[in-house]
Design an enzyme around this catalytic site. Structure first.
Site, PDB file in Angstrom:
ATOM      1  N   ASN A  17       0.833  -1.211   0.000  1.00  0.00           N
ATOM      2  CA  ASN A  17       0.000   0.000   0.000  1.00  0.00           C
ATOM      3  C   ASN A  17       0.864   1.257   0.000  1.00  0.00           C
ATOM      4  O   ASN A  17       0.529   2.241  -0.661  1.00  0.00           O
ATOM      5  CB  ASN A  17      -0.954  -0.010   1.194  1.00  0.00           C
ATOM      6  CG  ASN A  17      -2.187  -0.835   0.915  1.00  0.00           C
ATOM      7  OD1 ASN A  17      -3.027  -0.438   0.108  1.00  0.00           O
ATOM      8  ND2 ASN A  17      -2.286  -2.002   1.542  1.00  0.00           N
ATOM      9  N   MET A  93       1.104  -2.222  12.369  1.00  0.00           N
ATOM     10  CA  MET A  93       0.542  -3.275  13.222  1.00  0.00           C
ATOM     11  C   MET A  93       0.640  -2.960  14.713  1.00  0.00           C
ATOM     12  O   MET A  93       0.856  -3.851  15.528  1.00  0.00           O
ATOM     13  CB  MET A  93       1.229  -4.615  12.924  1.00  0.00           C
ATOM     14  CG  MET A  93       1.075  -5.075  11.487  1.00  0.00           C
ATOM     15  SD  MET A  93      -0.652  -5.225  10.988  1.00  0.00           S
ATOM     16  CE  MET A  93      -1.098  -6.714  11.863  1.00  0.00           C
ATOM     17  N   HIS A 112      -8.142  -0.899   5.666  1.00  0.00           N
ATOM     18  CA  HIS A 112      -8.486  -2.156   6.321  1.00  0.00           C
ATOM     19  C   HIS A 112      -9.059  -3.120   5.274  1.00  0.00           C
ATOM     20  O   HIS A 112      -9.891  -2.715   4.459  1.00  0.00           O
ATOM     21  CB  HIS A 112      -9.511  -1.911   7.439  1.00  0.00           C
ATOM     22  CG  HIS A 112      -9.874  -3.152   8.178  1.00  0.00           C
ATOM     23  ND1 HIS A 112      -9.044  -3.725   9.119  1.00  0.00           N
ATOM     24  CD2 HIS A 112     -10.954  -3.976   8.092  1.00  0.00           C
ATOM     25  CE1 HIS A 112      -9.596  -4.834   9.594  1.00  0.00           C
ATOM     26  NE2 HIS A 112     -10.768  -5.007   8.979  1.00  0.00           N
TER      27      HIS A 112
END
Ligand code: GRF
Length: 218
Positions: A17, A93, A112
């Site tokens: 991403n 994370m 997400h």
């Protein structure tokens, strides 16, 4: 382009991403620029992607701090030093505390891999398959203190196929993540996004009457 929105990207891992955001920011007509990439994990491959693109990077390892608030203070100091106007969480994370999230309220977005508010948390693809869901997807949203919650900016939907295993489904969703994260970022950077009563309103949004039906009927 002058006056691009100054963005920091927070990562922990492979950084696909991040790469999508790097590629988008390389375009002349994109309204944001990445001023800093921060990883809490020194082994994150995303750091190599950032360095290959000539971006400024730093590792801020949560294990070097005695608690979350000290870790987040270090994050904050770095973000402020680089004049960050918006943070993109791209596979970061670590859960962020309410005080960090409040400090960056409406200036902190996350990607997400589910159609929120369904399937918050981890292991979304396998849970989607296990529940027999026929349409899955991904979401970019503003971050609020509760995990995987906050005003939804953009979503993309994909079919779940009978042959799907976790890796096939996650690859199909990931390809759409790479579309919607830059899209959401540019919408914010161009001033098209407002939050009214915790709902995102997008200026100039065209009507979009097409439906995704799964299974596809003949
Ligand atoms: C993505 O699936 C994203 O939705 C989730 O973490 C994953 C990060 O992947 N939050 P990558 O590091 O961007 O490849």
């Amino acid at each position: 382009m002058a006056n691009r929105l100054r963005v920091a990207v927070l990562i922990s891992g492979r950084g696909t991403n991040l790469q999508a955001l790097i590629d988008a920011c390389a375009k002349d007509d994109f309204s944001a620029e990445i001023v800093r990439v921060i990883s809490n994990n020194e082994g994150a491959f995303g750091l190599e992607r950032a360095q290959a693109a000539g971006l400024s990077t730093v590792v801020i390892d949560h294990r070097d701090f005695k608690d979350r608030s000290h870790f987040e203070k270090a994050l904050n100091d770095d973000l402020e030093e680089y004049g960050t106007e918006l943070i993109c969480l791209a596979g970061f994370m670590r859960l962020l505390t309410g005080s960090f999230v409040d400090c960056w309220r409406d200036r902190l977005i996350n990607i997400h891999p589910s159609l929120l508010p369904a399937f918050k948390g981890l292991n979304t693809h396998q849970r989607t398959i296990d529940d027999g869901v026929r349409i899955a997807g991904c979401t970019v949203h503003f971050v609020r203190a509760d995990m995987d919650s906050g005003p939804i900016i953009v979503q993309a939907a994909v079919p779940v196929l009978p042959s799907d295993d976790e890796s096939a489904l996650s690859a199909r969703i990931l390809a759409q993540e790479h579309v919607i994260f830059p899209l959401a970022l540019n919408l914010i950077a161009t001033g098209c996004v407002q939050i009214i009563d915790e709902i995102v309103v997008i200026e100039g949004e065209p009507a979009h009457p097409r439906a995704l039906v799964s299974p596809q009927l003949k």
